[in-house]
Design a protein around this motif. Structure first.
Motif, PDB file in Angstrom:
ATOM      1  N   LEU A  36       0.801  -1.223   0.000  1.00 56.65           N
ATOM      2  CA  LEU A  36       0.000   0.000   0.000  1.00 56.65           C
ATOM      3  C   LEU A  36       0.837   1.279   0.000  1.00 56.65           C
ATOM      4  CD1 LEU A  36      -2.723  -1.000   2.635  1.00 56.65           C
ATOM      5  CD2 LEU A  36      -2.934  -1.040   0.144  1.00 56.65           C
ATOM      6  N   LEU A  37       1.957   1.276   0.717  1.00 56.56           N
ATOM      7  CA  LEU A  37       2.708   2.514   0.930  1.00 56.56           C
ATOM      8  C   LEU A  37       3.207   3.188  -0.354  1.00 56.56           C
ATOM      9  CD1 LEU A  37       4.665   1.898   4.244  1.00 56.56           C
ATOM     10  CD2 LEU A  37       3.092   3.784   3.740  1.00 56.56           C
ATOM     11  N   PRO A  38       3.746   2.459  -1.343  1.00 53.45           N
ATOM     12  CA  PRO A  38       4.204   3.150  -2.558  1.00 53.45           C
ATOM     13  C   PRO A  38       3.116   3.984  -3.217  1.00 53.45           C
ATOM     14  CG  PRO A  38       5.051   0.924  -2.504  1.00 53.45           C
ATOM     15  CD  PRO A  38       4.067   1.030  -1.371  1.00 53.45           C
ATOM     16  N   TYR A  39       1.891   3.447  -3.265  1.00 54.39           N
ATOM     17  CA  TYR A  39       0.787   4.202  -3.865  1.00 54.39           C
ATOM     18  C   TYR A  39       0.388   5.392  -2.996  1.00 54.39           C
ATOM     19  CZ  TYR A  39      -3.836   5.349  -5.661  1.00 54.39           C
ATOM     20  OH  TYR A  39      -4.920   6.029  -6.160  1.00 54.39           O
ATOM     21  N   LEU A  40       0.293   5.187  -1.700  1.00 53.92           N
ATOM     22  CA  LEU A  40      -0.135   6.261  -0.802  1.00 53.92           C
ATOM     23  C   LEU A  40       0.883   7.402  -0.761  1.00 53.92           C
ATOM     24  CD1 LEU A  40      -1.436   4.082   2.188  1.00 53.92           C
ATOM     25  CD2 LEU A  40      -2.792   5.140   0.370  1.00 53.92           C
ATOM     26  N   ARG A  41       2.157   7.066  -0.726  1.00 52.08           N
ATOM     27  CA  ARG A  41       3.197   8.095  -0.626  1.00 52.08           C
ATOM     28  C   ARG A  41       3.239   9.008  -1.842  1.00 52.08           C
ATOM     29  NH1 ARG A  41       7.755   3.815   1.442  1.00 52.08           N
ATOM     30  NH2 ARG A  41       7.449   4.027   3.718  1.00 52.08           N
ATOM     31  N   GLN A  42       2.932   8.468  -3.007  1.00 51.25           N
ATOM     32  CA  GLN A  42       3.041   9.284  -4.217  1.00 51.25           C
ATOM     33  C   GLN A  42       1.760  10.050  -4.555  1.00 51.25           C
ATOM     34  OE1 GLN A  42       1.430   8.551  -7.462  1.00 51.25           O
ATOM     35  NE2 GLN A  42       0.139   7.050  -6.368  1.00 51.25           N
ATOM     36  N   ILE A  73      -8.035   5.351   7.220  1.00 51.87           N
ATOM     37  CA  ILE A  73      -7.313   4.337   7.981  1.00 51.87           C
ATOM     38  C   ILE A  73      -7.043   3.136   7.081  1.00 51.87           C
ATOM     39  CG2 ILE A  73      -7.251   2.957  10.068  1.00 51.87           C
ATOM     40  CD1 ILE A  73      -7.538   5.940  10.608  1.00 51.87           C
ATOM     41  N   ALA A  74      -5.770   2.738   6.980  1.00 53.76           N
ATOM     42  CA  ALA A  74      -5.396   1.542   6.222  1.00 53.76           C
ATOM     43  C   ALA A  74      -5.056   0.426   7.198  1.00 53.76           C
ATOM     44  CB  ALA A  74      -4.201   1.837   5.318  1.00 53.76           C
ATOM     45  N   GLY A  75      -5.750  -0.699   7.076  1.00 56.02           N
ATOM     46  CA  GLY A  75      -5.455  -1.804   7.986  1.00 56.02           C
ATOM     47  C   GLY A  75      -6.554  -2.832   7.995  1.00 56.02           C
ATOM     48  N   MET A  94     -14.558   8.066   9.591  1.00 54.69           N
ATOM     49  CA  MET A  94     -13.495   7.115   9.281  1.00 54.69           C
ATOM     50  C   MET A  94     -13.697   6.542   7.888  1.00 54.69           C
ATOM     51  SD  MET A  94     -12.217   3.715  11.409  1.00 54.69           S
ATOM     52  CE  MET A  94     -13.618   2.656  11.011  1.00 54.69           C
ATOM     53  N   ALA A  95     -12.776   6.860   6.989  1.00 55.46           N
ATOM     54  CA  ALA A  95     -12.715   6.201   5.689  1.00 55.46           C
ATOM     55  C   ALA A  95     -11.723   5.053   5.797  1.00 55.46           C
ATOM     56  CB  ALA A  95     -12.289   7.187   4.612  1.00 55.46           C
ATOM     57  N   VAL A  96     -11.829   4.063   4.892  1.00 53.27           N
ATOM     58  CA  VAL A  96     -11.130   2.790   5.105  1.00 53.27           C
ATOM     59  C   VAL A  96     -10.440   2.310   3.837  1.00 53.27           C
ATOM     60  CG1 VAL A  96     -11.466   0.360   5.669  1.00 53.27           C
ATOM     61  CG2 VAL A  96     -12.732   2.099   6.926  1.00 53.27           C
ATOM     62  N   SER A 114      -9.950  -2.460  -3.417  1.00 53.84           N
ATOM     63  CA  SER A 114      -8.703  -1.997  -4.016  1.00 53.84           C
ATOM     64  C   SER A 114      -8.307  -0.655  -3.413  1.00 53.84           C
ATOM     65  CB  SER A 114      -8.842  -1.858  -5.532  1.00 53.84           C
ATOM     66  OG  SER A 114      -9.606  -0.708  -5.870  1.00 53.84           O
ATOM     67  N   VAL A 115      -7.010  -0.418  -3.266  1.00 55.28           N
ATOM     68  CA  VAL A 115      -6.533   0.819  -2.667  1.00 55.28           C
ATOM     69  C   VAL A 115      -6.921   2.026  -3.515  1.00 55.28           C
ATOM     70  CG1 VAL A 115      -4.236   0.541  -3.732  1.00 55.28           C
ATOM     71  CG2 VAL A 115      -4.518   2.042  -1.754  1.00 55.28           C
ATOM     72  N   GLU A 116      -6.879   1.883  -4.836  1.00 51.40           N
ATOM     73  CA  GLU A 116      -7.221   3.009  -5.707  1.00 51.40           C
ATOM     74  C   GLU A 116      -8.677   3.434  -5.537  1.00 51.40           C
ATOM     75  OE1 GLU A 116      -3.922   0.611  -7.499  1.00 51.40           O
ATOM     76  OE2 GLU A 116      -5.927   0.157  -6.742  1.00 51.40           O
ATOM     77  N   ALA A 117      -9.585   2.453  -5.527  1.00 51.25           N
ATOM     78  CA  ALA A 117     -11.008   2.773  -5.384  1.00 51.25           C
ATOM     79  C   ALA A 117     -11.320   3.315  -3.995  1.00 51.25           C
ATOM     80  CB  ALA A 117     -11.846   1.532  -5.676  1.00 51.25           C
ATOM     81  N   ALA A 118     -10.655   2.770  -2.964  1.00 52.89           N
ATOM     82  CA  ALA A 118     -10.888   3.233  -1.596  1.00 52.89           C
ATOM     83  C   ALA A 118     -10.442   4.686  -1.427  1.00 52.89           C
ATOM     84  CB  ALA A 118     -10.161   2.330  -0.614  1.00 52.89           C
ATOM     85  N   VAL A 119      -9.280   5.018  -1.980  1.00 51.44           N
ATOM     86  CA  VAL A 119      -8.788   6.397  -1.886  1.00 51.44           C
ATOM     87  C   VAL A 119      -9.702   7.342  -2.661  1.00 51.44           C
ATOM     88  CG1 VAL A 119      -6.901   7.942  -2.569  1.00 51.44           C
ATOM     89  CG2 VAL A 119      -6.400   5.759  -1.449  1.00 51.44           C
TER      90      VAL A 119
END
Length: 301
Positions: A36-42, A73-75, A94-96, A114-119
């Motif tokens: 998850l971190l590479p996508y979130l950081r950028q 919150i990611a987890g 709280m978004a997830v 998916s991380v993209e859809a959640a963000v």
């Protein structure tokens, strides 16, 4: 997020699009962090906080004090439960991002996996929904809690995961617990039962295989309490077989399973005053007895 009849959607907070950056919290040592971190950081619209569980609690209190309308919150379910215990009853929603192994909370609410859809949802949806939670001795849980066989299964699986994969550890732990099954004396609201397992779910749950234990979309509000009545391993095997092919309802009618939806319930064992291990959204905690369970409706955004 799909609307459900039992939830009220609102837009009383400013939309996240009005914010410069949305704060997102993740434990860098969690199993999903590397993915998850590479996508979130950028991402240009996210402010990433890499925190351990203690820091998560402290920083979320800061966000609440600042009046932040939303945090991400990611987890897994355990992390989400910890975050919810800070955010419950506040105006911070709280978004997830699903970051656990099973992600029951995300599945029950129909949130994207998916991380993209959640963000995307966290950043751009103007809506929030109020959801229900459970408590046991003032410890919050979002999905389920249990006492007995499942707790021993989780502790065994966590030990075996040092040597094998999660799936294999689950299979071996399940077989070990079944072979070493034992019932305990439980007092449910003062009524003595002999049982290897007590299960408590937030809102009414499915009672037939293969969705046994999942939250019903239009189920009753309350704590769904299921207590198995068995004396030995053979009875447990027969009951498990019947539950898979017939569901829990016929077993409840035959008095093999206590099955009810309540606002509160007390579980005690009267002989282990030092406490009892309890599962809360898959995490294990040692709590003092008696266990006081209660239900709170529409308290978490």
């Amino acid at each position: 997020m799909p609307e459900q009849d039992t939830h009220q959607f609102m837009s009383d907070n400013p939309t996240p699009t009005a914010l410069a950056k949305l704060p997102v919290f993740i434990n860098p040592k969690s199993g999903s962090a590397a993915m998850l971190l590479p996508y979130l950081r950028q991402h240009p619209r996210l402010l990433v906080h890499e925190v351990n569980p203690k820091q998560l609690t402290e920083q979320l209190r800061t966000e609440v004090a600042k009046g932040s309308p939303r945090v991400l919150i990611a987890g897994g379910d355990g992390t989400l439960g910890l975050a919810a215990s800070v955010l419950v009853g506040t105006n911070t929603a709280m978004a997830v991002i699903a970051g656990g192994t099973l992600n029951h909370f995300v599945g029950n609410l129909g949130l994207p996996t998916s991380v993209e859809a959640a963000v995307e949802l966290a950043l751009n949806s103007p809506n929030t929904t109020q959801i229900d939670v459970g408590y046991v001795n003032e410890r919050l849980f979002l999905n389920t809690s249990s006492v007995g066989m499942y707790v021993r299964f989780v502790r065994t699986r966590e030990h075996l995961e040092r040597y094998m994969s999660y799936r294999m550890a689950s299979i071996v732990a399940g077989l070990r617990r079944l072979m070493r099954l034992r019932s305990a004396r439980l007092y449910v609201n003062g009524v003595k039962l002999r049982s290897p397992l007590a299960f408590i779910g937030v809102r009414e749950r499915e009672l037939s295989y293969p969705v046994l234990g999942q939250a019903l979309d239009k189920g009753q509000h309350g704590l769904h309490v299921i207590v198995v009545r068995t004396q030995n391993r053979w009875e447990m095997l027969k009951l498990s077989f019947n539950a898979i092919f017939r569901g829990v309802s016929p077993l409840a009618k035959a008095k093999q399973v206590e099955n009810r939806v309540v606002d509160s319930i007390t579980i005690d064992n009267h002989y282990r005053k030092q406490g009892i291990y309890v599962a809360l959204d898959g995490e294990i905690a040692l709590l003092k007895t008696p266990l006081y369970y209660r239900y709170e409706r529409d308290v978490l955004k």
